[in-house]
Design a protein around this motif. Sequence first.
Motif, PDB file in Angstrom:
ATOM      1  N   SER A 102       0.857  -1.194   0.000  1.00 61.20           N
ATOM      2  CA  SER A 102       0.000   0.000   0.000  1.00 61.20           C
ATOM      3  C   SER A 102       0.886   1.235   0.000  1.00 61.20           C
ATOM      4  O   SER A 102       2.106   1.133   0.207  1.00 61.20           O
ATOM      5  CB  SER A 102      -0.877   0.020   1.256  1.00 61.20           C
ATOM      6  OG  SER A 102      -0.058   0.210   2.400  1.00 61.20           O
ATOM      7  N   GLY A 103       0.239   2.367  -0.166  1.00 59.71           N
ATOM      8  CA  GLY A 103       0.980   3.622  -0.133  1.00 59.71           C
ATOM      9  C   GLY A 103       1.579   3.896   1.234  1.00 59.71           C
ATOM     10  O   GLY A 103       2.742   4.288   1.348  1.00 59.71           O
ATOM     11  N   ALA A 104       0.772   3.689   2.262  1.00 58.70           N
ATOM     12  CA  ALA A 104       1.261   3.943   3.616  1.00 58.70           C
ATOM     13  C   ALA A 104       2.468   3.067   3.910  1.00 58.70           C
ATOM     14  O   ALA A 104       3.473   3.522   4.475  1.00 58.70           O
ATOM     15  CB  ALA A 104       0.153   3.668   4.628  1.00 58.70           C
ATOM     16  N   ASN A 107       5.508   4.303   2.254  1.00 63.15           N
ATOM     17  CA  ASN A 107       6.063   5.446   2.986  1.00 63.15           C
ATOM     18  C   ASN A 107       6.759   5.012   4.275  1.00 63.15           C
ATOM     19  O   ASN A 107       7.776   5.592   4.655  1.00 63.15           O
ATOM     20  CB  ASN A 107       4.959   6.470   3.273  1.00 63.15           C
ATOM     21  CG  ASN A 107       4.542   7.220   2.013  1.00 63.15           C
ATOM     22  OD1 ASN A 107       5.314   7.299   1.050  1.00 63.15           O
ATOM     23  ND2 ASN A 107       3.340   7.758   2.007  1.00 63.15           N
ATOM     24  N   PHE A 136      -0.595  14.385   2.885  1.00 59.84           N
ATOM     25  CA  PHE A 136      -1.224  13.112   3.258  1.00 59.84           C
ATOM     26  C   PHE A 136      -0.258  11.995   2.930  1.00 59.84           C
ATOM     27  O   PHE A 136       0.176  11.862   1.793  1.00 59.84           O
ATOM     28  CB  PHE A 136      -2.553  12.887   2.510  1.00 59.84           C
ATOM     29  CG  PHE A 136      -3.208  11.600   2.938  1.00 59.84           C
ATOM     30  CD1 PHE A 136      -3.907  11.519   4.143  1.00 59.84           C
ATOM     31  CD2 PHE A 136      -3.092  10.450   2.170  1.00 59.84           C
ATOM     32  CE1 PHE A 136      -4.480  10.318   4.559  1.00 59.84           C
ATOM     33  CE2 PHE A 136      -3.661   9.246   2.587  1.00 59.84           C
ATOM     34  CZ  PHE A 136      -4.357   9.191   3.780  1.00 59.84           C
ATOM     35  N   HIS A 137       0.085  11.194   3.947  1.00 58.44           N
ATOM     36  CA  HIS A 137       1.059  10.124   3.717  1.00 58.44           C
ATOM     37  C   HIS A 137       0.565   8.748   4.137  1.00 58.44           C
ATOM     38  O   HIS A 137       1.307   7.780   4.005  1.00 58.44           O
ATOM     39  CB  HIS A 137       2.383  10.469   4.402  1.00 58.44           C
ATOM     40  CG  HIS A 137       3.011  11.710   3.868  1.00 58.44           C
ATOM     41  ND1 HIS A 137       3.428  11.824   2.553  1.00 58.44           N
ATOM     42  CD2 HIS A 137       3.261  12.922   4.451  1.00 58.44           C
ATOM     43  CE1 HIS A 137       3.929  13.045   2.357  1.00 58.44           C
ATOM     44  NE2 HIS A 137       3.830  13.732   3.481  1.00 58.44           N
ATOM     45  N   GLY A 138      -0.650   8.652   4.674  1.00 57.48           N
ATOM     46  CA  GLY A 138      -1.172   7.324   4.979  1.00 57.48           C
ATOM     47  C   GLY A 138      -1.864   7.252   6.330  1.00 57.48           C
ATOM     48  O   GLY A 138      -1.980   8.247   7.035  1.00 57.48           O
ATOM     49  N   GLU A 186       4.908  15.627  -1.133  1.00 58.07           N
ATOM     50  CA  GLU A 186       4.209  15.314  -2.387  1.00 58.07           C
ATOM     51  C   GLU A 186       4.469  16.498  -3.319  1.00 58.07           C
ATOM     52  O   GLU A 186       4.380  17.641  -2.876  1.00 58.07           O
ATOM     53  CB  GLU A 186       2.694  15.237  -2.167  1.00 58.07           C
ATOM     54  CG  GLU A 186       2.210  14.175  -1.214  1.00 58.07           C
ATOM     55  CD  GLU A 186       0.862  14.587  -0.597  1.00 58.07           C
ATOM     56  OE1 GLU A 186      -0.183  14.259  -1.173  1.00 58.07           O
ATOM     57  OE2 GLU A 186       0.867  15.244   0.459  1.00 58.07           O
ATOM     58  N   GLU A 191      -4.671  14.616  -1.563  1.00 61.14           N
ATOM     59  CA  GLU A 191      -5.766  14.722  -0.587  1.00 61.14           C
ATOM     60  C   GLU A 191      -5.874  16.150  -0.057  1.00 61.14           C
ATOM     61  O   GLU A 191      -6.957  16.611   0.288  1.00 61.14           O
ATOM     62  CB  GLU A 191      -5.554  13.747   0.572  1.00 61.14           C
ATOM     63  CG  GLU A 191      -5.408  12.286   0.148  1.00 61.14           C
ATOM     64  CD  GLU A 191      -6.530  11.813  -0.748  1.00 61.14           C
ATOM     65  OE1 GLU A 191      -7.692  12.016  -0.400  1.00 61.14           O
ATOM     66  OE2 GLU A 191      -6.211  11.244  -1.818  1.00 61.14           O
ATOM     67  N   ASP A 219       6.781  11.453  -2.098  1.00 70.01           N
ATOM     68  CA  ASP A 219       5.620  10.568  -2.003  1.00 70.01           C
ATOM     69  C   ASP A 219       4.838  10.699  -3.307  1.00 70.01           C
ATOM     70  O   ASP A 219       4.114  11.668  -3.516  1.00 70.01           O
ATOM     71  CB  ASP A 219       4.772  10.960  -0.786  1.00 70.01           C
ATOM     72  CG  ASP A 219       3.507  10.099  -0.656  1.00 70.01           C
ATOM     73  OD1 ASP A 219       3.150   9.385  -1.622  1.00 70.01           O
ATOM     74  OD2 ASP A 219       2.872  10.165   0.418  1.00 70.01           O
ATOM     75  N   VAL A 221       2.709   8.362  -4.376  1.00 67.82           N
ATOM     76  CA  VAL A 221       1.645   7.366  -4.312  1.00 67.82           C
ATOM     77  C   VAL A 221       0.491   7.770  -5.241  1.00 67.82           C
ATOM     78  O   VAL A 221      -0.102   6.930  -5.913  1.00 67.82           O
ATOM     79  CB  VAL A 221       1.168   7.184  -2.851  1.00 67.82           C
ATOM     80  CG1 VAL A 221      -0.125   6.386  -2.772  1.00 67.82           C
ATOM     81  CG2 VAL A 221       2.261   6.507  -2.034  1.00 67.82           C
ATOM     82  N   GLN A 222       0.220   9.073  -5.303  1.00 69.66           N
ATOM     83  CA  GLN A 222      -0.865   9.554  -6.164  1.00 69.66           C
ATOM     84  C   GLN A 222      -0.357  10.110  -7.500  1.00 69.66           C
ATOM     85  O   GLN A 222      -1.003   9.953  -8.529  1.00 69.66           O
ATOM     86  CB  GLN A 222      -1.685  10.619  -5.421  1.00 69.66           C
ATOM     87  CG  GLN A 222      -3.029  10.886  -6.060  1.00 69.66           C
ATOM     88  CD  GLN A 222      -4.043  11.551  -5.126  1.00 69.66           C
ATOM     89  OE1 GLN A 222      -4.805  12.384  -5.548  1.00 69.66           O
ATOM     90  NE2 GLN A 222      -4.062  11.187  -3.872  1.00 69.66           N
ATOM     91  N   LYS A 248      -0.980   3.426  -5.491  1.00 69.04           N
ATOM     92  CA  LYS A 248      -2.214   3.611  -6.270  1.00 69.04           C
ATOM     93  C   LYS A 248      -2.161   3.110  -7.730  1.00 69.04           C
ATOM     94  O   LYS A 248      -2.474   1.964  -7.988  1.00 69.04           O
ATOM     95  CB  LYS A 248      -2.630   5.073  -6.214  1.00 69.04           C
ATOM     96  CG  LYS A 248      -3.035   5.511  -4.792  1.00 69.04           C
ATOM     97  CD  LYS A 248      -3.842   6.786  -4.767  1.00 69.04           C
ATOM     98  CE  LYS A 248      -4.512   6.991  -3.421  1.00 69.04           C
ATOM     99  NZ  LYS A 248      -3.740   7.781  -2.459  1.00 69.04           N
TER     100      LYS A 248
HETATM  101  C1  LIG Z   1      -3.379   7.545  -1.047  1.00 64.49           C
HETATM  102  C2  LIG Z   1      -2.107   8.119  -0.577  1.00 64.49           C
HETATM  103  C3  LIG Z   1      -1.349   7.499   0.435  1.00 64.49           C
HETATM  104  C4  LIG Z   1      -1.836   6.290   1.188  1.00 64.49           C
HETATM  105  O1  LIG Z   1      -1.933   5.163   0.367  1.00 64.49           O
HETATM  106  P1  LIG Z   1      -2.682   3.843   0.927  1.00 64.49           P
HETATM  107  O2  LIG Z   1      -2.502   2.856  -0.185  1.00 64.49           O
HETATM  108  O3  LIG Z   1      -4.093   4.219   1.192  1.00 64.49           O
HETATM  109  O4  LIG Z   1      -1.976   3.432   2.159  1.00 64.49           O
HETATM  110  C5  LIG Z   1      -0.129   8.056   0.763  1.00 64.49           C
HETATM  111  N1  LIG Z   1       0.329   9.153   0.144  1.00 64.49           N
HETATM  112  C6  LIG Z   1      -0.367   9.773  -0.822  1.00 64.49           C
HETATM  113  C7  LIG Z   1       0.202  10.972  -1.489  1.00 64.49           C
HETATM  114  C8  LIG Z   1      -1.610   9.281  -1.220  1.00 64.49           C
HETATM  115  O5  LIG Z   1      -2.315   9.921  -2.157  1.00 64.49           O
END
Ligand SMILES: *Cc1c(COP(=O)(O)O)cnc(C)c1O
Length: 393
Positions: A102-104, A107, A136-138, A186, A191, A219, A221-222, A248
């Motif tokens: 997962s993203g969290a 991180n 937002f990091h998780g 980010e 978020e 980060d 993730v998005q 993601k």
């Molecule tokens: C969604 C998101 C996360 C968390 O990812 P999960 O898969 O829900 O744990 C972390 N950082 C950013 C920038 C995100 O958009």
Amino acid sequence: MNIKDLDKKYVLPTYARADVEFVSGSNATLTDDAGKKYIDFTSGIGVVSVGHGNKRVADALCNQVSKLTHTSNLYYIAPQAQAAQKVVEASGYDMQCFFANSGAEANEGAIKIARKHGERDGKIKRYKIITLNHSFHGRTITTVKATGQESMHNYFGPFPDGFVYADGIDEIASLLDDHTAGVMIELIQGEGGVEPQDREKVQKLAKLLKAKEIPLIIDEVQTGAYRVGEFTASQAYGIEPEIITLAKGVGGGVPVGIVMTTLKEVLNAGDHGSTFGGNFLSARAVCEVVDILNELKESGELAATSAAFSEALENFYVAHKDIFSSRVGFGMMCGLRTKDAQTLSNIINFARENGVMVLKAGRNTLRFLPPLTITKEEIDEGFKSLTLAMSRL
Ligand SMILES: *Cc1c(COP(=O)(O)O)cnc(C)c1O
């Protein structure tokens, strides 16, 4: 019992679910349990990058799970090594990967690398991680603390120490000290409200951190997996971070998180691990998704889709300037700021009732994260429905 009642009875109420149940999808079009169709401008919060029901991904996964799904990281996993190669090559950086779920979790891995790197000489313990307000990091205990939003720190403590929040990129330099292990940001806060950072400021920060040998963690993730046009937003910003996290969109719907880093010597056997991370299923998904996205990028289709989406969004924005104050974001990570935050939830609800799914970000941003494979017809159809929804405000 119907699904809604079943959910209410047996699933913890951590989500405020919208009143809709999807049963199938094709590219950017979803179908609910009554057969009604919706255009999906959310791609499951930036996840289904290659569209719903993608045939290539489905075939690759069916083929893979009919052979092997999981053996553990005690043994070599061919698709994991191949996925790592694809991701590293797409990024152009000289990095290695760790696979999480997962993203969290990606991180968390990034923070572990930065902190272990920070202990390298054993004299000064470098442990502080600087993050930004509105980030937002998780949702794990550590990443929720890394998240620069007070409202998320109300319960669950005590948290791990060492997180410091900067008000913006400009403030980071003044917060660096002998104990700083890393800076995590980010490039476009997702978020937090689709808030892009200034390119020059980011480049200046990256240079400063390099000089101080403090790892820069981006980060992604998005923003990663071509969400903003390049494989990573870091490439688009012209920087070379030490650590990048992905999740993601890179798995196309299969749960996966990836930490990539130039710091290849920091973690040794036993320092970090995951039972599921990079197993045959998720790694195969990454391979296929990255192949598909690489082809979209190389053919110019990605840029054309992004341009078509931007144009449609601009037209929609211009037609509704009474409601929206600005247009934000890049590529297919974009949004419109509403003048009045109250109106936003009405827009989202009316949009759904009119057959188009859109997202909220921050307090007052209407957010769009369509599948990167969305067609021109789907874009037009979606904005047509959204325009109808606006007439109901
Ligand atoms: C969604 C998101 C996360 C968390 O990812 P999960 O898969 O829900 O744990 C972390 N950082 C950013 C920038 C995100 O958009």
